[in-house]
Design an enzyme around this catalytic site. Structure first.
Site, PDB file in Angstrom:
ATOM      1  N   ASP A   8       0.885  -1.152   0.000  1.00  9.98           N
ATOM      2  CA  ASP A   8       0.000   0.000   0.000  1.00  9.98           C
ATOM      3  C   ASP A   8       0.938   1.221   0.000  1.00  9.98           C
ATOM      4  O   ASP A   8       2.086   1.117   0.436  1.00  9.98           O
ATOM      5  CB  ASP A   8      -0.845  -0.060   1.280  1.00  9.98           C
ATOM      6  CG  ASP A   8      -1.622   1.193   1.510  1.00  9.98           C
ATOM      7  OD1 ASP A   8      -2.418   1.560   0.637  1.00  9.98           O
ATOM      8  OD2 ASP A   8      -1.437   1.818   2.576  1.00  9.98           O
ATOM      9  N   ASP A  10       0.064   5.087   0.789  1.00  5.61           N
ATOM     10  CA  ASP A  10      -0.114   6.045   1.887  1.00  5.61           C
ATOM     11  C   ASP A  10      -0.148   5.307   3.222  1.00  5.61           C
ATOM     12  O   ASP A  10      -1.031   4.492   3.464  1.00  5.61           O
ATOM     13  CB  ASP A  10      -1.438   6.806   1.728  1.00  5.61           C
ATOM     14  CG  ASP A  10      -1.444   7.694   0.491  1.00  5.61           C
ATOM     15  OD1 ASP A  10      -0.363   8.184   0.118  1.00  5.61           O
ATOM     16  OD2 ASP A  10      -2.517   7.908  -0.082  1.00  5.61           O
TER      17      ASP A  10
HETATM   18  P1  B16 Z   1      -6.773  10.001  -3.688  1.00 10.94           P
HETATM   19  P2  B16 Z   1      -3.644   4.068   0.079  1.00 10.94           P
HETATM   20  C1  B16 Z   1      -5.518   5.968   0.048  1.00 10.94           C
HETATM   21  O1  B16 Z   1      -4.230   5.541  -0.264  1.00 10.94           O
HETATM   22  C2  B16 Z   1      -5.519   6.852   1.292  1.00 10.94           C
HETATM   23  O2  B16 Z   1      -5.143   6.105   2.431  1.00 10.94           O
HETATM   24  C3  B16 Z   1      -6.904   7.395   1.506  1.00 10.94           C
HETATM   25  O3  B16 Z   1      -6.927   8.238   2.650  1.00 10.94           O
HETATM   26  C4  B16 Z   1      -7.349   8.169   0.261  1.00 10.94           C
HETATM   27  O4  B16 Z   1      -8.685   8.658   0.397  1.00 10.94           O
HETATM   28  C5  B16 Z   1      -7.267   7.242  -0.963  1.00 10.94           C
HETATM   29  O5  B16 Z   1      -5.941   6.751  -1.085  1.00 10.94           O
HETATM   30  C6  B16 Z   1      -7.636   7.948  -2.250  1.00 10.94           C
HETATM   31  O6  B16 Z   1      -6.665   8.925  -2.506  1.00 10.94           O
HETATM   32  O7  B16 Z   1      -7.789  11.020  -3.292  1.00 10.94           O
HETATM   33  O8  B16 Z   1      -5.366  10.528  -3.791  1.00 10.94           O
HETATM   34  O9  B16 Z   1      -7.187   9.244  -4.942  1.00 10.94           O
HETATM   35  O10 B16 Z   1      -3.531   4.020   1.566  1.00 10.94           O
HETATM   36  O11 B16 Z   1      -4.590   3.041  -0.520  1.00 10.94           O
HETATM   37  O12 B16 Z   1      -2.297   4.101  -0.607  1.00 10.94           O
HETATM   38 MG    MG Z   2      -2.741   3.197   3.372  1.00 12.55          MG
END
Ligand code: B16
Ligand code: MG
Length: 213
Positions: A8, A10
């Protein structure tokens, strides 16, 4: 035998939580919607539109689909401005070392992220070419806990799900990995998840031999 690790982004490779929080907070404040860090925790690993739905639980009035899309786009503009400041120094402890060790052992590596901003984040932190495959929010229709993004990552690596280990900081991500027939290592906010196959506080504390089999 684990032949591939799917990370993953973030919360595992880089900490963008605060950028997400600040961007949602600004949008929510502008709309007069209550939002705090506890609610923000529920957005971990959840797609942009699903995150907005959670935030709107505290809204005083209903919003049309067009208004919702505009709010999500506004939050993303704020978020994209914030992540321009990311540098390789924002890579989380142990991540770079884990990737280097896996490369040396011949274990394949992929990103499996819900974020549509994955390409720009990888570019900012200098990891655009570090992975054998990247599966992200731009290529999927179903958000974690659906396993779609991890199944895509495994397919791009040319591996069966059972040959892959997913590293996740979100409970929804751990659930997604297991639903896809993969093993899951919970780190950070998912380090205490009892469903995870393995747990570690962070990649810095991971003993690779214990998870590679
Ligand atoms: P975006 P991951 C996720 O990333 C985040 O944890 C989550 O908080 C966010 O809403 C989601 O990506 C979508 O992100 O708005 O940049 O498309 O943890 O799956 O890497
Ligand atoms: Mg994450």
């Amino acid at each position: 035998m684990i032949k591939g690790m799917i990370f993953d982004l973030d919360g595992v490779i880089v900490s963008t939580d605060d950028c997400h929080y600040l961007a949602w907070k600004r949008m929510a404040d502008e709309e007069g919607i209550y939002f705090d860090r506890e609610i923000n925790e529920r957005l971990r690993g959840v797609s942009r539109m699903d995150s907005l739905q959670i935030i709107l639980e505290r809204a005083a009035k209903p919003y049309t689909q067009t208004e919702k899309e505009a709010m999500a786009a506004r939050k993303n503009d704020y978020y994209v401005a914030l992540i321009q400041e990311l540098t390789p120094a924002d890579i989380l402890p142990g991540a770079a070392e884990t990737l280097a060790a896996l490369r040396q052992k011949g274990v394949k590596m992929a990103i499996g992220s819900s974020s549509r901003n994955t390409p720009v984040i990888l570019e900012r932190i200098g990891l655009s070419t570090a992975f054998d495959a990247v599966a992200d929010g731009n290529q999927i229709t179903r958000s974690k806990p659906d396993p779609e993004v991890f199944l895509l990552a495994a397919r791009l690596l040319g591996l069966a799900p059972a040959e892959c280990l997913v590293v996740e900081d979100a409970d929804a991500g751990v659930e997604a990995a297991l639903a896809g027939g993969m093993k899951a290592l919970g780190v950070g906010s998912a380090a205490a998840n009892p469903s995870a196959t393995y747990r570690a506080k962070s990649l810095a504390e991971l003993k690779l031999e214990t998870v590679l089999g």
